[in-house]
Design an enzyme around this catalytic site. Structure first.
Site: not given
Ligand code: NAD
Length: 368
Positions: A80, A182, A184
């Protein structure tokens, strides 16, 4: 404070700091584990108050990606990146292209993607400097918006949870308390509607509430704080992490917790508490992996059929985790970690075997 002992204890392989004063780039890439393949994970842009906070986030999130990619059956390790800066003020073409050049310098050990506060447009700038980026636009061979795929995976996780709790995978007639309308959440709402479930939902964003009502005509809105108290079969957190906590856990009247949010348990002990309360917890980082599964096939040529097949496997893997949790009498979150660790270890083990072909080590010598 950053120490090598911290890296040893969390198991990271590499942490790289990149700076380019010409465009005010301050970036950190953390590569946690590459046993299964190159480390894939998104780039987050955030105005961290201190460098330690940024490092901590990169370390924590990259470790999470190792587990997510492993449990999802991907040939990818975990990594990440964070870019320190204010996304509203500090973004520029130069910043993302400079960052892309640094990603390129890692020679494929790290592959990036979108994350909080980075977009497809930012990935396009990165893509002009390196191929080691996913989530680029569909016209450039990318896989587009991951949210529908994430929602599909969460829905498969819900079906597996229903099979376990009610003996039938169908959502027909089930009541789902959905937090967060939202990207998803809305796609998930559509799946639920089409399957005959009833959705009670909450959000504070007026535009998203209106969009959700349009997508899910029979949905009922409930006040923000009431979502934990409603009578429902399933609680689906699709907004924030850590909503299973000391304040909420005794309020839940559901039989299943299954949603898209990352890190739904405030602390691991809340996973133990769910088990004690006989509430089934669907493994969050598996069931919300549809997005990363989708981007993972960009390199081999993305198509919807491949993505569908891959994401639908979440159903089977969720059932396997429930079985392991029951057999070993451990909470689901522990069973999920265990299964991810077992996969990494088993692949590490086969690497010890000699392949009987030295050609790759002595490329100048002809093999028979
Ligand atoms: P989003 O920003 O599109 O939607 C989040 C919604 O939650 C927004 O409508 C927001 O108004 C609402 N919200 C925020 N705080 C709330 C609160 N306290 N109560 C009720 N609603 C609240 O985000 P998204 O892309 O739909 O992602 C939803 C969650 O799933 C996030 O936690 C994200 O990290 C996780 N996730 C998303 C993906 C993906 O593919 N987008 C993949 C894996 C995990």
């Amino acid at each position: 404070m950053f120490t090598f002992e911290k890296l040893y204890s969390m198991g990271h392989e590499q942490v790289v700091f990149f700076s380019d004063p010409s465009c005010n780039l301050k970036a950190i890439i953390a590569i946690h584990n590459t046993t299964l393949g190159p480390a894939l994970g998104g780039t987050r842009m955030w105005n961290y108050a201190t460098i330690d906070e940024a490092i901590e986030d990169a370390l924590r999130l990259s470790r999470g990606m190792t587990y997510k990619n492993a449990i999802s059956g991907l040939h990818l390790g975990g990594g990440k990146a964070v870019i320190i800066g204010d996304p509203a003020k500090d973004k520029s073409e130069a910043l993302f292209r400079s960052y892309g050049r640094f990603v390129e310098s890692l020679n494929g050990r790290y592959i990036t993607a979108e994350d909080v506060n980075t977009t497809v447009d930012d990935m396009e700038y990165i893509f002009s400097e390196t191929n080691n980026v996913t989530g680029v636009a569909e016209i450039n061979g990318g896989s587009g918006n991951p949210s529908p795929w994430t929602a599909r995976g969460v829905f498969r996780g819900m079906e597996a949870s229903c099979l376990k709790v009610f003996g039938d995978r169908s959502l027909k007639g089930k009541v789902v308390a959905l937090q967060g309308a939202g990207s998803v959440g809305t796609h998930l709402g559509r799946h639920l509607y089409e399957s005959g479930a009833k959705v009670l939902f909450t959000d504070m964003n007026e535009a998203n509430i209106a969009r959700f009502k349009e997508a899910v005509p029979n949905a009922e809105f409930v006040a923000l704080n009431d979502i934990y108290d409603v009578k429902a079969d399933i609680y689906a957190p699709c907004a924030l992490g850590a909503t299973i906590n000391d304040q909420t856990i005794d309020r839940l009247k559901v039989k299943i917790v299954c949603g898209a949010a990352n890190n739904q348990l405030a602390e691991n002990r809340h996973g133990d508490m769910l088990k004690e309360k006989n509430i089934l917890y669907a493994p969050d980082y598996l069931i919300n992996a549809g997005g990363v599964m989708n981007v993972s096939i960009e390199f081999e040529g993305w198509n919807a059929e491949k993505a569908t097949k891959m994401v639908d496997k979440i159903y089977d893997t969720t059932l396997k985790i429930f079985k392991l949790s029951e057999e070993q009498n451990i909470p689901v979150y522990k069973a999920t970690d265990l299964m991810a660790e077992q996969r990494i270890q088993s692949i590490k083990n086969i690497r010890g075997k000699y392949l009987g072909n030295l050609a790759h080590r002595f490329p100048g010598r002809k093999s028979n």
